[in-house]
Motif scaffolding. Sequence first.
Motif, PDB file in Angstrom:
ATOM      1  N   HIS A   1      -3.062   0.591   6.064  1.00 21.27           N
ATOM      2  CA  HIS A   1      -4.216  -0.792   5.347  1.00 21.27           C
ATOM      3  C   HIS A   1      -5.224  -1.719   6.492  1.00 21.27           C
ATOM      4  O   HIS A   1      -4.265  -2.870   6.723  1.00 21.27           O
ATOM      5  CB  HIS A   1      -3.217  -1.612   4.249  1.00 21.27           C
ATOM      6  CG  HIS A   1      -4.529  -2.168   3.498  1.00 21.27           C
ATOM      7  ND1 HIS A   1      -5.044  -3.566   3.349  1.00 21.27           N
ATOM      8  CD2 HIS A   1      -5.329  -1.651   2.299  1.00 21.27           C
ATOM      9  CE1 HIS A   1      -5.206  -4.018   2.730  1.00 21.27           C
ATOM     10  NE2 HIS A   1      -6.519  -2.490   2.141  1.00 21.27           N
TER      11      HIS A   1
ATOM     12  N   SER B   1      -7.185   2.893   4.739  1.00 22.92           N
ATOM     13  CA  SER B   1      -7.718   1.989   4.181  1.00 22.92           C
ATOM     14  C   SER B   1      -8.347   1.472   4.290  1.00 22.92           C
ATOM     15  O   SER B   1      -8.037   0.525   5.328  1.00 22.92           O
ATOM     16  CB  SER B   1      -6.602   2.166   2.842  1.00 22.92           C
ATOM     17  OG  SER B   1      -8.112   0.978   2.161  1.00 22.92           O
TER      18      SER B   1
ATOM     19  N   LEU C   1       1.109   5.174   6.632  1.00 23.98           N
ATOM     20  CA  LEU C   1       0.120   5.007   5.883  1.00 23.98           C
ATOM     21  C   LEU C   1      -0.322   3.312   6.448  1.00 23.98           C
ATOM     22  O   LEU C   1       0.029   2.467   7.077  1.00 23.98           O
ATOM     23  CB  LEU C   1       1.015   4.223   4.547  1.00 23.98           C
ATOM     24  CG  LEU C   1       0.513   5.691   3.864  1.00 23.98           C
ATOM     25  CD1 LEU C   1       1.819   5.071   2.505  1.00 23.98           C
ATOM     26  CD2 LEU C   1       0.156   6.409   3.147  1.00 23.98           C
TER      27      LEU C   1
ATOM     28  N   THR D   1     -11.321   5.848   1.908  1.00 29.56           N
ATOM     29  CA  THR D   1      -9.999   6.168   3.087  1.00 29.56           C
ATOM     30  C   THR D   1      -9.825   7.196   3.490  1.00 29.56           C
ATOM     31  O   THR D   1     -10.853   8.339   3.151  1.00 29.56           O
ATOM     32  CB  THR D   1      -8.992   6.339   1.626  1.00 29.56           C
ATOM     33  OG1 THR D   1      -8.994   5.876   0.899  1.00 29.56           O
ATOM     34  CG2 THR D   1      -7.690   6.181   2.517  1.00 29.56           C
TER      35      THR D   1
ATOM     36  N   VAL E   1      -5.013  11.184  -1.567  1.00 25.96           N
ATOM     37  CA  VAL E   1      -4.003  12.480  -2.754  1.00 25.96           C
ATOM     38  C   VAL E   1      -4.942  13.534  -2.726  1.00 25.96           C
ATOM     39  O   VAL E   1      -4.595  14.599  -2.048  1.00 25.96           O
ATOM     40  CB  VAL E   1      -3.321  11.681  -3.327  1.00 25.96           C
ATOM     41  CG1 VAL E   1      -2.263  12.585  -4.602  1.00 25.96           C
ATOM     42  CG2 VAL E   1      -1.890  10.916  -2.946  1.00 25.96           C
TER      43      VAL E   1
ATOM     44  N   ILE F   1      -3.213   7.699   6.477  1.00 22.49           N
ATOM     45  CA  ILE F   1      -3.466   7.605   6.040  1.00 22.49           C
ATOM     46  C   ILE F   1      -3.757   6.407   6.023  1.00 22.49           C
ATOM     47  O   ILE F   1      -3.594   5.321   6.225  1.00 22.49           O
ATOM     48  CB  ILE F   1      -3.511   7.836   4.583  1.00 22.49           C
ATOM     49  CG1 ILE F   1      -2.841   9.029   4.780  1.00 22.49           C
ATOM     50  CG2 ILE F   1      -3.984   6.720   3.262  1.00 22.49           C
ATOM     51  CD1 ILE F   1      -2.499   9.916   3.506  1.00 22.49           C
TER      52      ILE F   1
ATOM     53  N   TYR G   1       0.871  -1.357  -0.200  1.00 19.15           N
ATOM     54  CA  TYR G   1       0.128  -0.194   0.028  1.00 19.15           C
ATOM     55  C   TYR G   1       1.123   1.364  -0.289  1.00 19.15           C
ATOM     56  O   TYR G   1       0.772   2.197  -0.706  1.00 19.15           O
ATOM     57  CB  TYR G   1      -0.851  -0.413   1.049  1.00 19.15           C
ATOM     58  CG  TYR G   1      -1.934   1.070   1.365  1.00 19.15           C
ATOM     59  CD1 TYR G   1      -3.239   1.637   0.827  1.00 19.15           C
ATOM     60  CD2 TYR G   1      -2.378   2.233   2.571  1.00 19.15           C
ATOM     61  CE1 TYR G   1      -3.912   2.431  -0.017  1.00 19.15           C
ATOM     62  CE2 TYR G   1      -2.748   3.391   2.493  1.00 19.15           C
ATOM     63  CZ  TYR G   1      -3.694   3.379   1.572  1.00 19.15           C
ATOM     64  OH  TYR G   1      -4.527   4.268   1.652  1.00 19.15           O
ATOM     65  N   GLU G   2       2.109   1.291   1.248  1.00 14.89           N
ATOM     66  CA  GLU G   2       2.926   2.300   0.653  1.00 14.89           C
ATOM     67  C   GLU G   2       3.203   2.788  -0.980  1.00 14.89           C
ATOM     68  O   GLU G   2       3.540   4.058  -1.383  1.00 14.89           O
ATOM     69  CB  GLU G   2       4.642   1.872   1.790  1.00 14.89           C
ATOM     70  CG  GLU G   2       3.576   1.944   2.952  1.00 14.89           C
ATOM     71  CD  GLU G   2       5.239   1.483   3.667  1.00 14.89           C
ATOM     72  OE1 GLU G   2       6.180   1.312   2.996  1.00 14.89           O
ATOM     73  OE2 GLU G   2       5.229   0.710   4.748  1.00 14.89           O
TER      74      GLU G   2
ATOM     75  N   TYR H   1      -5.809  -0.725  -4.272  1.00 14.16           N
ATOM     76  CA  TYR H   1      -5.139   0.144  -3.000  1.00 14.16           C
ATOM     77  C   TYR H   1      -4.462   1.241  -4.375  1.00 14.16           C
ATOM     78  O   TYR H   1      -4.827   2.527  -3.579  1.00 14.16           O
ATOM     79  CB  TYR H   1      -3.335  -0.818  -3.389  1.00 14.16           C
ATOM     80  CG  TYR H   1      -3.719  -2.053  -2.450  1.00 14.16           C
ATOM     81  CD1 TYR H   1      -4.650  -2.067  -2.243  1.00 14.16           C
ATOM     82  CD2 TYR H   1      -2.485  -2.311  -1.477  1.00 14.16           C
ATOM     83  CE1 TYR H   1      -4.744  -3.408  -0.944  1.00 14.16           C
ATOM     84  CE2 TYR H   1      -1.956  -2.964  -1.046  1.00 14.16           C
ATOM     85  CZ  TYR H   1      -3.107  -4.203  -0.345  1.00 14.16           C
ATOM     86  OH  TYR H   1      -3.449  -4.987   0.326  1.00 14.16           O
ATOM     87  N   LYS H   2      -4.686   1.665  -4.990  1.00 19.36           N
ATOM     88  CA  LYS H   2      -4.339   2.538  -6.740  1.00 19.36           C
ATOM     89  C   LYS H   2      -5.698   3.710  -6.315  1.00 19.36           C
ATOM     90  O   LYS H   2      -5.692   4.826  -5.611  1.00 19.36           O
ATOM     91  CB  LYS H   2      -4.162   2.660  -7.695  1.00 19.36           C
ATOM     92  CG  LYS H   2      -2.665   1.949  -7.909  1.00 19.36           C
ATOM     93  CD  LYS H   2      -1.981   1.904  -9.712  1.00 19.36           C
ATOM     94  CE  LYS H   2      -1.183   1.228  -9.566  1.00 19.36           C
ATOM     95  NZ  LYS H   2      -0.366   1.772 -11.054  1.00 19.36           N
TER      96      LYS H   2
ATOM     97  N   CYS I   1       0.823   4.340  -3.221  1.00 11.89           N
ATOM     98  CA  CYS I   1       0.313   5.263  -2.743  1.00 11.89           C
ATOM     99  C   CYS I   1       1.621   6.657  -3.102  1.00 11.89           C
ATOM    100  O   CYS I   1       1.185   7.465  -4.094  1.00 11.89           O
ATOM    101  CB  CYS I   1      -0.242   6.085  -1.737  1.00 11.89           C
ATOM    102  SG  CYS I   1      -1.195   5.627  -0.383  1.00 11.89           S
TER     103      CYS I   1
ATOM    104  N   ALA J   1      -5.665   4.756  -2.524  1.00 13.82           N
ATOM    105  CA  ALA J   1      -4.435   6.072  -2.565  1.00 13.82           C
ATOM    106  C   ALA J   1      -5.110   6.923  -3.119  1.00 13.82           C
ATOM    107  O   ALA J   1      -4.706   8.801  -2.516  1.00 13.82           O
ATOM    108  CB  ALA J   1      -2.930   5.694  -3.130  1.00 13.82           C
TER     109      ALA J   1
END
Length: 318
Positions: free
Chosen positions: A117, A218, A115, A225, A64, A216, A12-13, A56-57, A16, A60
């Motif tokens: 998750h 998720s 981060l 998020t 963001v 952050i 997940y890092e 995940y994207k 992001c 993120a």
Amino acid sequence: MSDKSNNQGRAYEAACLNVLEAEIGRMRRVVVVRGRAFRIDEELFEELPEELKKTYKTSALAAVKKIFELEPCILEDGTDAVELSIQQDTRGEEGDVRDVLIVRRDIHWEIGLSLKHDHFAVKHSRLSNVLDFGGKWYNVPCSGKYRTSIAPIFAYLETEKSKHTMFRDLPDKERDVYVPLLTAFIEEIKFQYKTHKDIPGKLVEYLSGKYDFYKIISIDREKLTRVQAYNTHGTLNRRGRTRTATIYVPVAPLPTRIVSLDFAPGKSNTAELYMDNGWQFSFRIHNASTYVEASLKFDIQVIGVPAAIISINCIWGQ
């Protein structure tokens, strides 16, 4: 934390950082520091199924977009590059919980993202016969009384470890391990607090971070998020040369007093710490392995924060 959870967190890092690079790159120059931590995270991300990569994207991107509203220095005009990097996990042991750094060196500016998750734990610190939690957590070495109190507990665990005993097979782990160890832990903090009144603030800096950051989280099942601003030193939300933030982030005060530290009601393996200014934590102790080890691990959770720590739910796709 299991290996699977750890690997998902690191993937997940990478997600992001990749989203940050793409979104910042639309507006200005961006450079990614491709160090060892970045390479490991990127490999773990690439091993994910395609559907999970997409999830995940998406998660993120929701965060963001909100970070851009909170931090105008990221996107404002400039000839310098925005530098992105992933920190080594060992930084967390030193009180720096930020996983991703966003830096502009020409204006001496940086922010960090922590981060998570699908979990909310802040630390997984250990207790053992040799670890000095006081020295590590708040710079006051543990007393001789504490070490004397815990010695027979860990001697017992060492004996059971040599027998390859499964932790679940201990005859009375609550009476023999949990209760005496947590009692010693509680009494040690209370004892040191009598003469070291700065312990509350140092505890929060160890547990939540020495540096300001955005947490952050998720929450996949809810398709959102959560972004939380931990601005205890006033370094977040800085005004840019040409831009200002569209969301205000107040400074959250550190605690100055321990109000209560005791066993959670009805629990033999969990302590609760209540401090002023709204800071509250729980400490659940457990064995991190199937078989007995000569150390135990905490699952430390935030159960209360100051009202000044803003929390924003970012719905995916909005």
